[in-house]
Design a protein around this motif. Sequence first.
Motif, mmCIF file in Angstrom:
data_model
loop_
_atom_site.group_PDB
_atom_site.id
_atom_site.type_symbol
_atom_site.label_atom_id
_atom_site.label_comp_id
_atom_site.label_asym_id
_atom_site.label_seq_id
_atom_site.Cartn_x
_atom_site.Cartn_y
_atom_site.Cartn_z
ATOM 1 N N THR A 11 0.819 -1.219 0.000
ATOM 2 C CA THR A 11 0.000 0.000 0.000
ATOM 3 C C THR A 11 0.848 1.262 0.000
ATOM 4 O O THR A 11 0.338 2.341 -0.286
ATOM 5 N N ARG A 12 2.107 1.137 0.301
ATOM 6 C CA ARG A 12 2.970 2.310 0.369
ATOM 7 C C ARG A 12 3.985 2.407 -0.760
ATOM 8 O O ARG A 12 4.652 3.414 -0.915
ATOM 9 N N LEU A 13 4.125 1.319 -1.545
ATOM 10 C CA LEU A 13 5.068 1.321 -2.655
ATOM 11 C C LEU A 13 4.311 1.163 -3.963
ATOM 12 O O LEU A 13 3.489 0.256 -4.093
ATOM 13 N N HIS A 14 4.581 2.026 -4.921
ATOM 14 C CA HIS A 14 3.875 1.986 -6.197
ATOM 15 C C HIS A 14 4.876 2.025 -7.340
ATOM 16 O O HIS A 14 5.615 2.984 -7.496
ATOM 17 N N HIS A 15 4.901 0.954 -8.105
ATOM 18 C CA HIS A 15 5.853 0.829 -9.206
ATOM 19 C C HIS A 15 5.204 0.007 -10.308
ATOM 20 O O HIS A 15 4.453 -0.942 -10.037
ATOM 21 N N THR A 16 5.494 0.353 -11.539
ATOM 22 C CA THR A 16 4.913 -0.329 -12.690
ATOM 23 C C THR A 16 5.127 -1.831 -12.640
ATOM 24 O O THR A 16 4.271 -2.599 -13.078
ATOM 25 N N ASN A 17 6.266 -2.261 -12.094
ATOM 26 C CA ASN A 17 6.620 -3.679 -12.113
ATOM 27 C C ASN A 17 6.424 -4.376 -10.774
ATOM 28 O O ASN A 17 6.997 -5.444 -10.540
ATOM 29 N N LEU A 18 5.614 -3.774 -9.902
ATOM 30 C CA LEU A 18 5.201 -4.441 -8.666
ATOM 31 C C LEU A 18 3.717 -4.734 -8.752
ATOM 32 O O LEU A 18 2.931 -3.899 -9.206
ATOM 33 N N VAL A 19 3.298 -5.913 -8.319
ATOM 34 C CA VAL A 19 1.888 -6.275 -8.355
ATOM 35 C C VAL A 19 1.101 -5.336 -7.437
ATOM 36 O O VAL A 19 1.580 -4.922 -6.385
ATOM 37 N N SER A 20 -0.116 -4.979 -7.848
ATOM 38 C CA SER A 20 -0.952 -4.056 -7.067
ATOM 39 C C SER A 20 -1.861 -4.830 -6.114
ATOM 40 O O SER A 20 -2.368 -5.894 -6.455
ATOM 41 N N LEU A 21 -2.054 -4.264 -4.938
ATOM 42 C CA LEU A 21 -2.948 -4.853 -3.943
ATOM 43 C C LEU A 21 -4.269 -4.101 -3.968
ATOM 44 O O LEU A 21 -4.316 -2.893 -3.756
ATOM 45 N N TYR A 22 -5.374 -4.812 -4.225
ATOM 46 C CA TYR A 22 -6.691 -4.186 -4.313
ATOM 47 C C TYR A 22 -7.387 -4.093 -2.965
ATOM 48 O O TYR A 22 -8.215 -3.211 -2.745
ATOM 49 N N GLY A 23 -7.085 -5.008 -2.057
ATOM 50 C CA GLY A 23 -7.760 -4.997 -0.776
ATOM 51 C C GLY A 23 -7.468 -6.239 0.035
ATOM 52 O O GLY A 23 -6.596 -7.045 -0.320
ATOM 53 N N GLU B 272 -11.086 -15.788 7.795
ATOM 54 C CA GLU B 272 -9.788 -16.167 7.232
ATOM 55 C C GLU B 272 -9.073 -14.908 6.781
ATOM 56 O O GLU B 272 -9.690 -13.894 6.472
ATOM 57 N N LEU B 273 -7.739 -14.983 6.712
ATOM 58 C CA LEU B 273 -6.943 -13.860 6.238
ATOM 59 C C LEU B 273 -6.785 -13.988 4.726
ATOM 60 O O LEU B 273 -6.190 -14.946 4.228
ATOM 61 N N LEU B 274 -7.321 -13.017 3.994
ATOM 62 C CA LEU B 274 -7.297 -13.052 2.536
ATOM 63 C C LEU B 274 -6.749 -11.742 1.993
ATOM 64 O O LEU B 274 -7.076 -10.659 2.488
ATOM 65 N N LEU B 275 -5.918 -11.826 0.958
ATOM 66 C CA LEU B 275 -5.369 -10.655 0.286
ATOM 67 C C LEU B 275 -5.842 -10.671 -1.164
ATOM 68 O O LEU B 275 -5.849 -11.725 -1.810
ATOM 69 N N VAL B 276 -6.232 -9.516 -1.674
ATOM 70 C CA VAL B 276 -6.785 -9.421 -3.029
ATOM 71 C C VAL B 276 -5.849 -8.587 -3.910
ATOM 72 O O VAL B 276 -5.624 -7.407 -3.643
ATOM 73 N N TYR B 277 -5.295 -9.220 -4.950
ATOM 74 C CA TYR B 277 -4.354 -8.559 -5.848
ATOM 75 C C TYR B 277 -4.949 -8.393 -7.240
ATOM 76 O O TYR B 277 -5.935 -9.040 -7.596
ATOM 77 N N GLU B 278 -4.277 -7.558 -8.038
ATOM 78 C CA GLU B 278 -4.618 -7.508 -9.451
ATOM 79 C C GLU B 278 -4.307 -8.883 -10.060
ATOM 80 O O GLU B 278 -3.384 -9.576 -9.635
ATOM 81 N N TYR B 279 -5.097 -9.259 -11.035
ATOM 82 C CA TYR B 279 -4.887 -10.540 -11.706
ATOM 83 C C TYR B 279 -3.899 -10.349 -12.846
ATOM 84 O O TYR B 279 -4.086 -9.494 -13.707
ATOM 85 N N VAL B 280 -2.824 -11.124 -12.837
ATOM 86 C CA VAL B 280 -1.815 -11.067 -13.897
ATOM 87 C C VAL B 280 -1.994 -12.333 -14.742
ATOM 88 O O VAL B 280 -1.713 -13.445 -14.281
ATOM 89 N N SER C 22 9.176 -17.953 -9.864
ATOM 90 C CA SER C 22 7.754 -18.174 -9.595
ATOM 91 C C SER C 22 7.100 -16.972 -8.924
ATOM 92 O O SER C 22 5.875 -16.919 -8.784
ATOM 93 N N ASN C 23 7.898 -15.980 -8.501
ATOM 94 C CA ASN C 23 7.363 -14.737 -7.945
ATOM 95 C C ASN C 23 7.452 -13.588 -8.943
ATOM 96 O O ASN C 23 7.211 -12.432 -8.598
ATOM 97 N N ILE C 24 7.817 -13.908 -10.176
ATOM 98 C CA ILE C 24 7.842 -12.916 -11.252
ATOM 99 C C ILE C 24 6.671 -13.235 -12.177
ATOM 100 O O ILE C 24 6.707 -14.196 -12.944
ATOM 101 N N LEU C 25 5.596 -12.449 -12.051
ATOM 102 C CA LEU C 25 4.395 -12.663 -12.849
ATOM 103 C C LEU C 25 4.511 -11.897 -14.165
ATOM 104 O O LEU C 25 5.196 -10.878 -14.243
ATOM 105 N N LEU C 26 3.811 -12.402 -15.193
ATOM 106 C CA LEU C 26 3.922 -11.810 -16.525
ATOM 107 C C LEU C 26 2.560 -11.440 -17.091
ATOM 108 O O LEU C 26 1.613 -12.221 -17.019
ATOM 109 N N GLU C 27 2.476 -10.227 -17.642
ATOM 110 C CA GLU C 27 1.288 -9.810 -18.385
ATOM 111 C C GLU C 27 1.309 -10.498 -19.758
ATOM 112 O O GLU C 27 2.292 -11.131 -20.133
ATOM 113 N N ASN C 28 0.240 -10.323 -20.532
ATOM 114 C CA ASN C 28 0.192 -10.939 -21.856
ATOM 115 C C ASN C 28 1.280 -10.417 -22.784
ATOM 116 O O ASN C 28 1.703 -11.116 -23.710
ATOM 117 N N ASN C 29 1.717 -9.182 -22.571
ATOM 118 C CA ASN C 29 2.811 -8.619 -23.364
ATOM 119 C C ASN C 29 4.165 -8.837 -22.700
ATOM 120 O O ASN C 29 5.151 -8.215 -23.068
#
Length: 412
Positions: A146-158, A166-174, A225-232
């Motif tokens: 929530t405090r770091l914003h970078h094009t190549n870091l996955v975004s946290l939605y909530g 249960e403890l759940l984290l919601v990210y952007e889908y890559v 396995s922690n480096i996610l890829l977009e379609n491009n």
Amino acid sequence: MFSSDLNPATEKKRDNLKTRAKIIGISIGLAIMIIIALFVILFMHKRRYNKSSCNQNQPRNINSAPSSNIITETGTVIYFGIPVFSYEELQEATNNFDQARELGEGGFGTVYHGKLRDRREVAVKRLYEHNYRPVESFINEIQILTRLHHTNLVSLYGCTSRHSHELLLVYEYVPNGTLDSHLHGDKAKPGLMPWHVRMKIAIETASALCYLHASDIIHRDVKTSNILLENNFCVKVADFGLSRLFPIDVTHVSTAPRGTPGYVDPDYHICYQLTSKSDVYSFGVVLVELISSLPAVDMNREREEVKLANLAVKKFRRKAFSELVDPSLGFHSDENLERMITSVAELAFQCLQRDKDLRPSMGEVLEVLQRIESSNDVPGNLEGIDVHCAETSCSYALPNTLMKPQRLHQTL
């Protein structure tokens, strides 16, 4: 006989004194509260700091993260600066955490593909109940993302409340999976990931890690396995459950080694001292994977070659570097391609130095990769690398054609 009654004048005087005492007490109390509030504000202000990043994105201070819930005018609950989802909503989004929706598993939980009521596609991480200090890991990842914003870091939605079922984290889908799956997993196909794509992935990953280090964050679990890829094939670095805030006034943090086998810094394993150079070592393994398309750990290889880092060093020592290169890349088919791959291999070799002080910083790594991509880099002679390995340690003697890590910035 004596009377216990006071005359009216005396009684009025006593009442006035009591009233004054109350007023004085309340005034003193308010003054103390104001002073305490001012000290708290001053303390929080002093804790804020700004550091320059390695690119256009400016990091924000993690220490300033809010620690309580806020309810907006629309009724949305905000927790640590992000929306709070109900467990029921996320259960519905993932079809009751359907096994067919699983995207993968990590050290802290299973990730599911989901679709929210507003039609957004998301990745929902369901933290393991038996996880070590689950609430700590939960809050740690929220505070970082929530405090770091970078094009190549996955975004946290909530997230859910930490008091949720249960403890759940919601990210952007890559959508395009992990780098691991493209190199040696279910998405791996010869020719699907040519060298220029791998180079782009290396640079964008280095950019994200450089940004983290400039923000005093050590990722601590850098792996394909922690480096996610977009379609491009744009990179999104993910999974900050192990990440640590690195105090600006210390050289290292003493902590028990944690991470993924095959990527863990051997110096960290021996000395229990975590530094930003631990991420550099892990990134060196990622570079070798990009060159070879081989997994970081393979139990089917010979004992000394189970770890890809050891196999790479062995190939360098035997002057057989070309045997490490993925044949589908056409290493000998193009002179410029051969030059670029050779230069990246040299950089990977520097990142894999056992002595952390001999490794470059992520900022230097990023600069060298950008220089290689721009075709301005002149490769050294890999045949000249001299490697001396004992049973428990390796020392590396770099040829003069290789740049010394601590002076990379002076030669760029």
